[in-house]
Scaffold this motif. Sequence first.
Motif, mmCIF file in Angstrom:
data_model
loop_
_atom_site.group_PDB
_atom_site.id
_atom_site.type_symbol
_atom_site.label_atom_id
_atom_site.label_comp_id
_atom_site.label_asym_id
_atom_site.label_seq_id
_atom_site.Cartn_x
_atom_site.Cartn_y
_atom_site.Cartn_z
ATOM 1 N N THR A 127 97.184 35.664 80.137
ATOM 2 C CA THR A 127 96.313 36.504 79.322
ATOM 3 C C THR A 127 95.361 35.635 78.513
ATOM 4 O OG1 THR A 127 96.283 38.509 77.971
ATOM 5 C CG2 THR A 127 97.666 36.701 77.197
ATOM 6 N N GLN A 128 94.388 36.291 77.879
ATOM 7 C CA GLN A 128 93.435 35.554 77.068
ATOM 8 C C GLN A 128 93.673 35.856 75.598
ATOM 9 O OE1 GLN A 128 89.452 36.582 78.713
ATOM 10 N NE2 GLN A 128 89.494 34.444 79.329
ATOM 11 N N MET A 129 93.503 34.835 74.756
ATOM 12 C CA MET A 129 93.565 35.046 73.313
ATOM 13 C C MET A 129 92.270 34.502 72.725
ATOM 14 S SD MET A 129 97.457 34.297 72.240
ATOM 15 C CE MET A 129 98.823 34.293 73.411
ATOM 16 N N PRO A 130 91.716 35.204 71.738
ATOM 17 C CA PRO A 130 90.464 34.741 71.138
ATOM 18 C C PRO A 130 90.697 33.407 70.426
ATOM 19 C CG PRO A 130 91.449 36.482 69.795
ATOM 20 C CD PRO A 130 92.260 36.393 71.053
ATOM 21 N N ASN A 131 89.698 32.535 70.415
ATOM 22 C CA ASN A 131 89.871 31.280 69.674
ATOM 23 C C ASN A 131 88.719 31.025 68.711
ATOM 24 O OD1 ASN A 131 87.767 29.888 71.089
ATOM 25 N ND2 ASN A 131 89.191 29.523 72.786
ATOM 26 N N ALA A 132 88.970 30.074 67.810
ATOM 27 C CA ALA A 132 88.007 29.791 66.746
ATOM 28 C C ALA A 132 86.729 29.165 67.296
ATOM 29 C CB ALA A 132 88.640 28.870 65.700
ATOM 30 N N ALA A 133 86.781 28.658 68.526
ATOM 31 C CA ALA A 133 85.600 28.060 69.137
ATOM 32 C C ALA A 133 84.651 29.145 69.655
ATOM 33 C CB ALA A 133 86.017 27.130 70.273
ATOM 34 N N GLY A 134 85.024 30.400 69.461
ATOM 35 C CA GLY A 134 84.139 31.493 69.853
ATOM 36 C C GLY A 134 84.403 32.014 71.254
ATOM 37 N N GLY A 135 85.325 31.413 71.954
ATOM 38 C CA GLY A 135 85.660 31.868 73.300
ATOM 39 C C GLY A 135 87.062 32.434 73.333
ATOM 40 N N ALA A 136 87.711 32.242 74.469
ATOM 41 C CA ALA A 136 89.082 32.717 74.615
ATOM 42 C C ALA A 136 89.899 31.644 75.317
ATOM 43 C CB ALA A 136 89.111 34.010 75.423
ATOM 44 N N THR A 137 91.159 31.534 74.927
ATOM 45 C CA THR A 137 92.069 30.596 75.567
ATOM 46 C C THR A 137 92.971 31.383 76.513
ATOM 47 O OG1 THR A 137 92.071 29.320 73.516
ATOM 48 C CG2 THR A 137 93.791 28.801 75.117
ATOM 49 N N THR A 138 93.076 30.928 77.745
ATOM 50 C CA THR A 138 93.952 31.571 78.725
ATOM 51 C C THR A 138 95.334 30.936 78.629
ATOM 52 O OG1 THR A 138 92.112 32.066 80.191
ATOM 53 C CG2 THR A 138 94.305 31.992 81.191
ATOM 54 N N VAL A 139 96.345 31.762 78.380
ATOM 55 C CA VAL A 139 97.703 31.253 78.206
ATOM 56 C C VAL A 139 98.600 31.817 79.303
ATOM 57 C CG1 VAL A 139 99.656 31.065 76.613
ATOM 58 C CG2 VAL A 139 97.335 31.233 75.705
ATOM 59 N N LEU A 140 99.395 30.956 79.922
ATOM 60 C CA LEU A 140 100.380 31.401 80.894
ATOM 61 C C LEU A 140 101.543 30.418 80.935
ATOM 62 C CD1 LEU A 140 99.157 30.873 84.584
ATOM 63 C CD2 LEU A 140 98.186 29.626 82.660
ATOM 64 N N ASP A 141 102.749 30.848 81.197
ATOM 65 C CA ASP A 141 103.199 32.161 81.557
ATOM 66 C C ASP A 141 103.569 32.973 80.306
ATOM 67 O OD1 ASP A 141 104.332 34.251 83.244
ATOM 68 O OD2 ASP A 141 106.275 33.401 82.754
ATOM 69 N N LEU A 142 103.553 34.278 80.433
ATOM 70 C CA LEU A 142 103.793 35.113 79.273
ATOM 71 C C LEU A 142 104.970 36.041 79.440
ATOM 72 C CD1 LEU A 142 100.169 35.778 78.233
ATOM 73 C CD2 LEU A 142 101.949 34.750 76.855
ATOM 74 N N GLY A 143 105.954 35.616 80.168
ATOM 75 C CA GLY A 143 107.148 36.437 80.187
ATOM 76 C C GLY A 143 107.777 36.644 81.535
ATOM 77 N N ALA A 144 107.131 36.215 82.611
ATOM 78 C CA ALA A 144 107.732 36.445 83.923
ATOM 79 C C ALA A 144 108.895 35.488 84.170
ATOM 80 C CB ALA A 144 106.690 36.300 85.015
ATOM 81 N N ASN A 145 108.843 34.317 83.590
ATOM 82 C CA ASN A 145 109.829 33.284 83.918
ATOM 83 C C ASN A 145 110.397 32.646 82.653
ATOM 84 O OD1 ASN A 145 108.966 33.192 86.884
ATOM 85 N ND2 ASN A 145 107.062 32.776 85.784
ATOM 86 N N VAL A 146 111.676 32.929 82.356
ATOM 87 C CA VAL A 146 112.215 32.380 81.112
ATOM 88 C C VAL A 146 112.618 30.914 81.236
ATOM 89 C CG1 VAL A 146 112.912 34.561 80.100
ATOM 90 C CG2 VAL A 146 114.493 33.367 81.609
ATOM 91 N N ASP A 147 112.996 30.479 82.416
ATOM 92 C CA ASP A 147 113.320 29.060 82.624
ATOM 93 C C ASP A 147 112.358 28.519 83.657
ATOM 94 O OD1 ASP A 147 115.553 28.307 81.032
ATOM 95 O OD2 ASP A 147 116.784 29.645 82.252
#
Lengths: 352, 352
Positions: A127-147
Motif C-alpha cells: 500500500t501507499q502512505m503519504p510522506n513529508a516529501a510530498g509523495g507517497a511511500t509504498t510499503v510491503l508486506d502488510l499482513g499476508a505473511n507473518v514470518d
Amino acid sequence: MITVAVDCMGGDVGPGATLPACAAFLKAQPDARLLLVGRPDALRDGSGLLDHPRVSLVPASEVVSMDDPIEIALRRKKDSSMRVAIQQVKDGHAQAAVSAGNTGALMAIARYLLKTLDGIERPAIATQMPNAAGGATTVLDLGANVDCSAEHLLQFAVMGSALVAAITGRDAPSVGLLNVGEEVIKGSEVIKQAGQLLRAASLSGDLNFHGNVEGNDIFKGTTDIVVCDGFVGNVALKASEGLASMIAGFIREEFTRSPWRKLSALVAMPVLNAFRDRVDHRRYNGAALLGLQGLVFKSHGSADAFAFEHALARAYDAASRGLLDNVRQRIARARPLLSPETLSELGNIPTI
Amino acid sequence: MITVAVDCMGGDVGPGATLPACAAFLKAQPDARLLLVGRPDALRDGSGLLDHPRVSLVPASEVVSMDDPIEIALRRKKDSSMRVAIQQVKDGHAQAAVSAGNTGALMAIARYLLKTLDGIERPAIATQMPNAAGGATTVLDLGANVDCSAEHLLQFAVMGSALVAAITGRDAPSVGLLNVGEEVIKGSEVIKQAGQLLRAASLSGDLNFHGNVEGNDIFKGTTDIVVCDGFVGNVALKASEGLASMIAGFIREEFTRSPWRKLSALVAMPVLNAFRDRVDHRRYNGAALLGLQGLVFKSHGSADAFAFEHALARAYDAASRGLLDNVRQRIARARPLLSPETLSELGNIPTI
C-alpha cells in the motif's frame, strides 16, 4: 480499453459505496469498462448505472462477510461476488479485480484461482502512505505473511519496484529495508541476510537498494519503497492509523471546547480543510496484491464512495501501465539471485 | 529521600539541557537529591547548581558519544559519565540513574554493571505513548531485543505490569499482546505461544491479560500495557514519531501559506497550543530499562531541558514507589509459569 471487475458487495458499506464509486470512476476514465459483480437485486439501485454502455452485470449469488473464516469463503461460498470478480481476471474478461471485502479471504481466493507467478513463493500486500516529501511511500508486506525469510523480502523488494515503476514510470525506484537502525549490523539474522541479498541485487543492477531504513523513514519519504515482513508492516500501518485518528480527534475536541473556539475553527476552516486533504487516507486507498498471475486490488473495508473510487483508479492505472508484465520481467531477472548457489555464496559479498 | 544519578554529559545537547533540567527538577521535588556525573569543567555553568544543598558532583572524565560502538563504550571508556552514573546505583549511592546517551551503550553498561534480576533473561525498554483515552499506553520492548521467545514476551508483560502498577498505584493493569488481529489463531508461532503463556498467567492471577491487540490499540488506549518484541516495538514507535512530525510539518506549512492564513493561525493559536501540549512527546520522555538489579532510565537523545526534566521525574517516581521491589516480586510469582514443565503442558490450556 481496460476492464476492471468490481466486487460490488464487499466492504462494510457494500453497494451503497461501490456503486456511486463506479459511476464516478466511469466519468473520470472514458477508456475504462467495468464488470459489476454481485446480487442483481442489490445492484439495481435506480441510478441507471447498469444501463451505462461501458458496464456489464456479472451475477453472483453469495457474499463473503467481513468475519467469514477463510475456509468458508474459499470452500463454501463458491458463487461469492469476491470469487466471481477474481474469476473474471482468470478468464481474461477483466485485467484487474477490486474488492473491499475481508483481506484474508481475498488473498486466499486470489491465490487459489490465479496462482502465484513463477519465482514467487508468497504474494504480498503493498500500500501507499503519504510522506513529508510530498509523495507517497509504498510499503510491503502488510499482513499476508507473518514470518518471512530473506528471500521473501527480496521478492517483495522486486515486486514493490515493479509496482512503483508501473505507477510512476520511473525505472529504478529506491528500496529501503525496514530495520531498527541504519547500520548493516543491526536487526535479526533474517534482516541481515535480507540486507546482503538486497545489496547483491543492487550490485547486479536488478534493484536500487538504498540500505536500511527506520520506522520514521516511511513518513519522511527517504525511499520510494519500504520492505518488511507482514507482521511488522501490519503493526506499523495500524499504529499509524491509530495515531492519525487520535490526532484528528484531539483537533476536533480542541476546536469545539467553547463557543470562541468554534468561532476560531470557522476562521481556520480553509487551513484545516487543506490539511485534512493532505493527510486524507482515502486518497491512498487501494492496496495491491502482488505476485499473482493477475491483478487484484484491496480497498479498505470501511471505504466510502470517494475512497473506493481511488482503489478503482489505482487498479486501472496498474493494469493500463502493464504492472503484471513488469513484475514478471523483474522477477525473472532477479531469479538467479534466488538460486541455492547464490544464497550460499552470500558470505563472500562485502557488507559495505 | 530519593537520590538520582544523572549522566549530565549524554544526549545531543549535553549539559546545556541536563543542567537546567536538574535545577527545575530540584525545585519541583523537595525530597530529591541529585548526583551530577560528568566532567567538572563542563558542569560548572555559572548557575550555582553545584552549590545546591541537595546536589553532589561525581566526576567522570570520559563521555560516551552517540555513535560510539557498544564495545568502545563498554570496554574502553571505563570512566564515562554514563558508566559512573550507573555505578552510583550499583554502589547504593543512588536509587536510579538517568541518561540521554546512546541506547545500545546504556543497555550494555547497565546490564554489565547491574546484572539482570533472577528469572529475567533479557532486560526490556518500556516507554509511554499518549492515547485517545486521555492516558498513556506503556509499550515494551522498544529495541533491546530483536528476536524474542514466548517466555521473553511473558517476562515483558510481568515487568510492564510492575512498572504501571508502581507508577499508577493500580495493582492489576491490563496487558495486550501486539498482533496482526484479535483472534487467538493470528500471528506467528512465537506470538501464539506467548498468547497461551499470557492466558495461563492470567488464569493463575499473576497478570491481567486482555488478549491480542493491534497497532491502532496503542493509541486507542485499549490496554494499559502493550507487549511486543523489540523489532516491532521500535518500528511502531519510530513510525509514529515520523507520522507525528509529518503532521506537525503539514499544519505549520498550511498555516503559513499566505498572510491571511498566518492571521487565522493567530486566531487559532490557543487551540493549536492546547493541541500541541496534548501530543507533546516531551511529556512522555523517560523510558525504563526493566529487568535489571537497579533502576535506569533512558531519555530521548534529542531531549531539551523540559523533556529531560520529565525523564528525571519518571525515574524519581519509579524509585520512590518501589518499582524495583515490585518487578522482583511479580517475577518471582510468575516464575513457576516459566519452568520447562509448565511450558510443555501449555498444549493443555484451553485457547479461549
